[in-house]
Design a protein around this motif. Structure first.
Motif, PDB file in Angstrom:
ATOM      1  N   GLY A   1      27.287  46.709  38.728  1.00 52.58           N
ATOM      2  CA  GLY A   1      27.019  47.438  37.498  1.00 52.58           C
ATOM      3  C   GLY A   1      28.270  48.145  37.026  1.00 52.58           C
ATOM      4  N   SER A   2      28.345  48.326  35.743  1.00 52.79           N
ATOM      5  CA  SER A   2      29.522  48.995  35.184  1.00 52.79           C
ATOM      6  C   SER A   2      29.155  50.378  34.661  1.00 52.79           C
ATOM      7  CB  SER A   2      30.117  48.155  34.052  1.00 52.79           C
ATOM      8  OG  SER A   2      29.168  48.003  33.020  1.00 52.79           O
ATOM      9  N   VAL A   3      30.148  51.234  34.606  1.00 48.03           N
ATOM     10  CA  VAL A   3      29.987  52.564  34.035  1.00 48.03           C
ATOM     11  C   VAL A   3      30.325  52.445  32.546  1.00 48.03           C
ATOM     12  CG1 VAL A   3      30.816  54.942  34.062  1.00 48.03           C
ATOM     13  CG2 VAL A   3      30.599  53.671  36.208  1.00 48.03           C
ATOM     14  N   PRO A   4      29.438  52.879  31.665  1.00 46.96           N
ATOM     15  CA  PRO A   4      29.711  52.783  30.235  1.00 46.96           C
ATOM     16  C   PRO A   4      31.029  53.467  29.861  1.00 46.96           C
ATOM     17  CG  PRO A   4      27.437  53.448  30.616  1.00 46.96           C
ATOM     18  CD  PRO A   4      28.142  53.480  31.937  1.00 46.96           C
ATOM     19  N   ALA A   5      31.768  52.849  28.946  1.00 46.13           N
ATOM     20  CA  ALA A   5      33.074  53.374  28.538  1.00 46.13           C
ATOM     21  C   ALA A   5      32.956  54.770  27.925  1.00 46.13           C
ATOM     22  CB  ALA A   5      33.730  52.424  27.545  1.00 46.13           C
ATOM     23  N   GLY A   6      31.925  55.013  27.167  1.00 45.46           N
ATOM     24  CA  GLY A   6      31.769  56.314  26.509  1.00 45.46           C
ATOM     25  C   GLY A   6      30.740  57.185  27.195  1.00 45.46           C
TER      26      GLY A   6
END
Length: 96
Positions: A51-56
């Motif tokens: 999973g990725s951490v949202p950029a914003g």
């Protein structure tokens, strides 16, 4: 802990501890891309490795679960935020 980006769940770290009404809880969670972890009341750390951490990333809900609309009914006595991801052993110690 749940990470959501644009309505899509990126990672979920469920509790390994059964929670009951009136129970006092200590929780610690950590996140970075493909490395999410949490501990409740000092139990073994539960992880999600994709999973990725949202950029914003700009919202933190404490005491609520946005997916189900449930909210804690109680008090938050302390909240700490660390700018770096703590190691799993550190999370378990913080939640004990």
């Amino acid at each position: 802990m749940q990470i959501v980006d644009g309505g899509v769940t990126q990672a979920t770290v469920p509790s390994s501890v059964a929670v009951s009404e009136g129970m006092r809880l200590r929780s610690a969670a950590a996140y970075k891309d493909n490395d999410f972890a949490g501990s409740l009341n000092g139990a073994a750390v539960v992880t999600d490795t994709s999973g990725s951490v949202p950029a914003g990333l700009n919202v933190l809900y404490v005491g609520s679960q946005t997916a189900s609309g449930t909210h804690a009914n109680g008090w938050i006595f302390s909240l700490q935020y660390f700018r770096q991801r703590l190691p799993d052993a550190g999370l378990q110690a913080k939640a004990a």
